[in-house]
Design a protein around this motif. Sequence first.
Motif, PDB file in Angstrom:
ATOM      1  N   GLY A 260       0.793  -1.223   0.000  1.00  0.00           N
ATOM      2  CA  GLY A 260       0.000   0.000   0.000  1.00  0.00           C
ATOM      3  C   GLY A 260       0.822   1.267   0.000  1.00  0.00           C
ATOM      4  N   SER A 261       2.135   1.148  -0.083  1.00  0.00           N
ATOM      5  CA  SER A 261       2.960   2.356  -0.053  1.00  0.00           C
ATOM      6  C   SER A 261       2.944   3.066  -1.408  1.00  0.00           C
ATOM      7  CB  SER A 261       4.399   1.989   0.329  1.00  0.00           C
ATOM      8  OG  SER A 261       4.936   1.089  -0.615  1.00  0.00           O
ATOM      9  N   GLY A 262       2.501   2.358  -2.448  1.00  0.00           N
ATOM     10  CA  GLY A 262       2.393   2.974  -3.771  1.00  0.00           C
ATOM     11  C   GLY A 262       3.437   2.491  -4.754  1.00  0.00           C
ATOM     12  N   LYS A 263       4.258   1.516  -4.354  1.00  0.00           N
ATOM     13  CA  LYS A 263       5.368   1.139  -5.238  1.00  0.00           C
ATOM     14  C   LYS A 263       4.892   0.420  -6.502  1.00  0.00           C
ATOM     15  CE  LYS A 263       6.832  -2.743  -2.303  1.00  0.00           C
ATOM     16  NZ  LYS A 263       5.484  -2.932  -1.704  1.00  0.00           N
ATOM     17  N   SER A 264       3.879  -0.454  -6.359  1.00  0.00           N
ATOM     18  CA  SER A 264       3.346  -1.106  -7.561  1.00  0.00           C
ATOM     19  C   SER A 264       2.609  -0.116  -8.449  1.00  0.00           C
ATOM     20  CB  SER A 264       2.403  -2.250  -7.185  1.00  0.00           C
ATOM     21  OG  SER A 264       3.113  -3.468  -7.178  1.00  0.00           O
ATOM     22  N   THR A 265       1.920   0.817  -7.802  1.00  0.00           N
ATOM     23  CA  THR A 265       1.230   1.862  -8.575  1.00  0.00           C
ATOM     24  C   THR A 265       2.233   2.638  -9.416  1.00  0.00           C
ATOM     25  OG1 THR A 265      -0.517   2.079  -6.943  1.00  0.00           O
ATOM     26  CG2 THR A 265      -0.138   3.972  -8.374  1.00  0.00           C
ATOM     27  N   LEU A 266       3.374   2.942  -8.838  1.00  0.00           N
ATOM     28  CA  LEU A 266       4.408   3.662  -9.578  1.00  0.00           C
ATOM     29  C   LEU A 266       4.771   2.902 -10.855  1.00  0.00           C
ATOM     30  CD1 LEU A 266       6.530   5.918  -9.839  1.00  0.00           C
ATOM     31  CD2 LEU A 266       8.072   4.532  -8.425  1.00  0.00           C
ATOM     32  N   SER A 267       4.936   1.584 -10.729  1.00  0.00           N
ATOM     33  CA  SER A 267       5.330   0.809 -11.907  1.00  0.00           C
ATOM     34  C   SER A 267       4.224   0.821 -12.962  1.00  0.00           C
ATOM     35  CB  SER A 267       5.688  -0.628 -11.498  1.00  0.00           C
ATOM     36  OG  SER A 267       4.515  -1.358 -11.175  1.00  0.00           O
ATOM     37  N   LYS A 268       2.978   0.738 -12.525  1.00  0.00           N
ATOM     38  CA  LYS A 268       1.875   0.695 -13.496  1.00  0.00           C
ATOM     39  C   LYS A 268       1.667   2.055 -14.161  1.00  0.00           C
ATOM     40  CE  LYS A 268      -0.636  -3.278 -11.796  1.00  0.00           C
ATOM     41  NZ  LYS A 268      -0.758  -3.558 -10.355  1.00  0.00           N
TER      42      LYS A 268
ATOM     43  N   LEU B 137       3.995   4.212 -14.733  1.00  0.00           N
ATOM     44  CA  LEU B 137       5.084   4.387 -15.705  1.00  0.00           C
ATOM     45  C   LEU B 137       4.802   3.606 -16.990  1.00  0.00           C
ATOM     46  CD1 LEU B 137       8.217   4.240 -13.352  1.00  0.00           C
ATOM     47  CD2 LEU B 137       7.195   6.256 -14.444  1.00  0.00           C
ATOM     48  N   ALA B 138       4.187   2.421 -16.836  1.00  0.00           N
ATOM     49  CA  ALA B 138       3.906   1.605 -18.023  1.00  0.00           C
ATOM     50  C   ALA B 138       2.634   2.047 -18.735  1.00  0.00           C
ATOM     51  CB  ALA B 138       3.799   0.127 -17.629  1.00  0.00           C
ATOM     52  N   GLY B 139       1.810   2.877 -18.076  1.00  0.00           N
ATOM     53  CA  GLY B 139       0.629   3.430 -18.749  1.00  0.00           C
ATOM     54  C   GLY B 139      -0.651   2.643 -18.537  1.00  0.00           C
ATOM     55  N   HIS B 140      -0.792   1.964 -17.401  1.00  0.00           N
ATOM     56  CA  HIS B 140      -2.035   1.211 -17.154  1.00  0.00           C
ATOM     57  C   HIS B 140      -3.236   2.158 -17.141  1.00  0.00           C
ATOM     58  CE1 HIS B 140      -5.028  -1.356 -15.381  1.00  0.00           C
ATOM     59  NE2 HIS B 140      -4.209  -2.389 -15.474  1.00  0.00           N
TER      60      HIS B 140
ATOM     61  N   ALA C 229       2.768  11.190 -22.288  1.00  0.00           N
ATOM     62  CA  ALA C 229       1.966  11.497 -23.475  1.00  0.00           C
ATOM     63  C   ALA C 229       1.854  10.286 -24.391  1.00  0.00           C
ATOM     64  CB  ALA C 229       2.586  12.671 -24.234  1.00  0.00           C
ATOM     65  N   LEU C 230       2.569   9.216 -24.073  1.00  0.00           N
ATOM     66  CA  LEU C 230       2.610   8.063 -24.976  1.00  0.00           C
ATOM     67  C   LEU C 230       1.654   6.956 -24.535  1.00  0.00           C
ATOM     68  CD1 LEU C 230       6.499   7.750 -25.426  1.00  0.00           C
ATOM     69  CD2 LEU C 230       4.857   8.959 -26.891  1.00  0.00           C
ATOM     70  N   LEU C 231       1.161   6.197 -25.534  1.00  0.00           N
ATOM     71  CA  LEU C 231       0.352   5.013 -25.243  1.00  0.00           C
ATOM     72  C   LEU C 231       1.246   3.928 -24.647  1.00  0.00           C
ATOM     73  CD1 LEU C 231      -1.586   4.874 -28.640  1.00  0.00           C
ATOM     74  CD2 LEU C 231      -2.578   5.418 -26.397  1.00  0.00           C
ATOM     75  N   PRO C 232       0.655   2.976 -23.927  1.00  0.00           N
ATOM     76  CA  PRO C 232       1.471   1.917 -23.325  1.00  0.00           C
ATOM     77  C   PRO C 232       2.358   1.208 -24.349  1.00  0.00           C
ATOM     78  CG  PRO C 232      -0.806   1.726 -22.588  1.00  0.00           C
ATOM     79  CD  PRO C 232      -0.773   2.841 -23.596  1.00  0.00           C
ATOM     80  N   GLU C 233       1.787   0.921 -25.541  1.00  0.00           N
ATOM     81  CA  GLU C 233       2.571   0.182 -26.534  1.00  0.00           C
ATOM     82  C   GLU C 233       3.740   1.018 -27.061  1.00  0.00           C
ATOM     83  OE1 GLU C 233      -0.700   0.767 -26.667  1.00  0.00           O
ATOM     84  OE2 GLU C 233      -1.424   1.137 -28.718  1.00  0.00           O
ATOM     85  N   GLN C 234       3.532   2.365 -27.130  1.00  0.00           N
ATOM     86  CA  GLN C 234       4.636   3.212 -27.593  1.00  0.00           C
ATOM     87  C   GLN C 234       5.750   3.248 -26.557  1.00  0.00           C
ATOM     88  OE1 GLN C 234       2.044   6.595 -28.123  1.00  0.00           O
ATOM     89  NE2 GLN C 234       2.218   6.474 -30.356  1.00  0.00           N
ATOM     90  N   ARG C 235       5.372   3.268 -25.296  1.00  0.00           N
ATOM     91  CA  ARG C 235       6.382   3.271 -24.217  1.00  0.00           C
ATOM     92  C   ARG C 235       7.238   2.015 -24.311  1.00  0.00           C
ATOM     93  NH1 ARG C 235       2.966   5.742 -19.029  1.00  0.00           N
ATOM     94  NH2 ARG C 235       1.591   7.011 -20.326  1.00  0.00           N
ATOM     95  N   ALA C 236       6.550   0.885 -24.569  1.00  0.00           N
ATOM     96  CA  ALA C 236       7.285  -0.383 -24.648  1.00  0.00           C
ATOM     97  C   ALA C 236       8.220  -0.376 -25.848  1.00  0.00           C
ATOM     98  CB  ALA C 236       6.299  -1.549 -24.757  1.00  0.00           C
TER      99      ALA C 236
END
Lengths: 444, 280
Positions: free
Chosen positions: B45-53, B55-58, B77-84
């Motif tokens: 609940g500290s937010g660490k998984s949220t940070l990862s999601k 960044l990936a654009g969930h 500004a990028l879609l998840p697939e563009q980030r990847a």
Amino acid sequence: MVTIPVGELRVQSRSLAGEAWLSELFSSLPVLAGSAWLAGQQQRARQALAGESLPSRRQEAWRFTDASAITAIPAHRLERLAAPAALPAPAAQVLRLVLDGHGDPLEGLALPEGLERLDPAVVEELCGEALDANGAAASWPVQLNGALAHQVLALRVSQPLPIVLELVSDTGDAAGVLGLRLLLVLDPGASLEVLEVHRARGASLTSVVLEARLGPGARLRHGLLAQGQPPQPAAAADELPSSAGAAPVLLHHLAVVQDPASELQLTAAVSGWGLARLEPMVVQRSGAAFTRLRGLQRVDGRQVVDTHSRVLFAGPDGRLDQVHKALADGAGRSVFNGAVIVPRQAQRTDAAQLSRSLLLSDRARIDTKPELEIVADDVKCAHGATVSRLQQDELFYLQSRGIAADQAARLLLRGFCEEVLAELPTPSALWQPLALLMGEEPAP
Amino acid sequence: MIRPDAPVLLEICDLRASVEEQPILKGVNLTIRAGEIHAVMGRNGSGKSTLSKVLAGHPAYRVTAGSVHYRGEDLLALLPEQRARIGLFLGFQYPVEIPGVSNLEFLRVATNARRQEQGLEELDTFAFEDLVRERLKVVQMDPAFLERSVNEGFSGGEKKRNEILQMALLDPLVAILDETDSGLDIDALRIVAGGVNHLASADNATLLITHYQRLLDVITPDYVHVMAAGQILRTGGKELALELEESGYDWVDAELERLEASAPEGLATAQASRTPAEVG
């Protein structure tokens, strides 16, 4: 003052259209020469339908399915096709029978050892047996087929056959009504793989009744590919009759009787029809058999596909493994009703039914209903039904690997279909089941 | 490997994000340079998984303020697939099962999407099979898993190996590994960590999100960050992870209280976040 509700008026006008359509169809049919038995069958079916109309949505079994599309099909028997449709060349180890409702599909063919034409006297005895056992003899699509069919393709399998039997009809752009009646008898210990393919693109109705009888220990692996295609836009539409634009209709009834220790594996993939109604029905007449049913149907545009399946365990120790999948896009309508009947004598039945549907458009509609009648107390009967959109988590996972959203959705849909298509008999690949199901242009 | 002159790959400034109108990230700041391995630790609940999601654009997470730049480009500004495709990779805590889609096909489509972005030629089925068989060695994975549906019926360890295999194929510049160690026995942990170490280079960076010190015994981080209430509370070297292992997270509460006292306007948000936040 008497008021007539508008809805009732509409129902009445439709039923008149159905009645007129039937009588026009019957008056167009040639008088049957040859088999007095078959002529009698035809006569009885026509009498049963006389004064009847189309199935109505007031009947429980047709509650969600509007059959009026049938009246858009020209009410006459399909002529013998001048130029039969181009079919993919059969794979090795495939015996292909092309069914056009006119010629004898076995003519000039050398049948492999273990496969033979059933003796006419035996046909008369066995024809209708599986329908009766499934309580289906009086159903509308079966009666219609009886009124149409002027021949029965009846085959006996007496041993395990190393070939795949392909049963193919393709009405192409032709308009009219095609009736096909088939009977397969598998002797004890015999086994057979069948790939049944029905294709249509024009304003045609393909009516199929297939009965199969599996002796003790017999095995039937049956694939059904029902590939309708939307009608081609006509170049000079005003010169053609109004029915030319009507989408093809399929009425398919499969009735199976299984003896103990027999195995039935039925995989059906249906798409592209204006209206398709499938009625796979199985009786394990003394239980102790295995039935595996896989279904996949897709609707788009204004298409309707309705699968009503029914499995009856008339004895103990029977097993059923059923998965039915549906994809509904556009303003399409998908219906599934899966009856599983487990009477008192069917102790230790082990049945599982799962219905999984994907709703891909706000205008599409899915009706899915398991119908379990369980009287026996020592049984395992699992059932489940899900209707969902594409899963956001699955889409995001693919996107997070660089796959664009639309391609990711396509991959997920293909995966959804592949699970079922993978169970079709091997030669099915030639018919490009996935491409046709997804409405893609088939590769040359 | 810390090199102060190495190019900045990821720069996160005052990042705030919500899920279902619930603020989870409350001002995250983090700079990652090429060659570095960062570990983010913290309680549930500290937010660490949220940070990862985020960044990936969930799509379930909404960024409410702040910025993230990836090699100078506005990542948000990028879609998840563009980030990847430009080189950001998220190793999932719970890799998703996708019935009916073959793992091999999935890996090939993903690899080609990334290769296209890199200006490399697309690999056909045969060339890709050669590549994937070579990369399988990184995680000592059985080729039989290529024939199965994506993650379907894989054990926890097999799923995580499949994640690292994807990382090996996609060749990311920033790899975020969310709880990659969860659900792994000690052998699987070694294999997975071995794969991560193998792939780490002077040109790329890794962000490990983890609960436990044990992952950091096998992957040595350059920086350890402790997250609490949607912020990075403290940053240190690898010794900070050891300290946490010994003393636990109790000091975090005291630290949060001290922060609240010094910044009264932050009080309400910090308190609200501590009660219901079971968001990973």
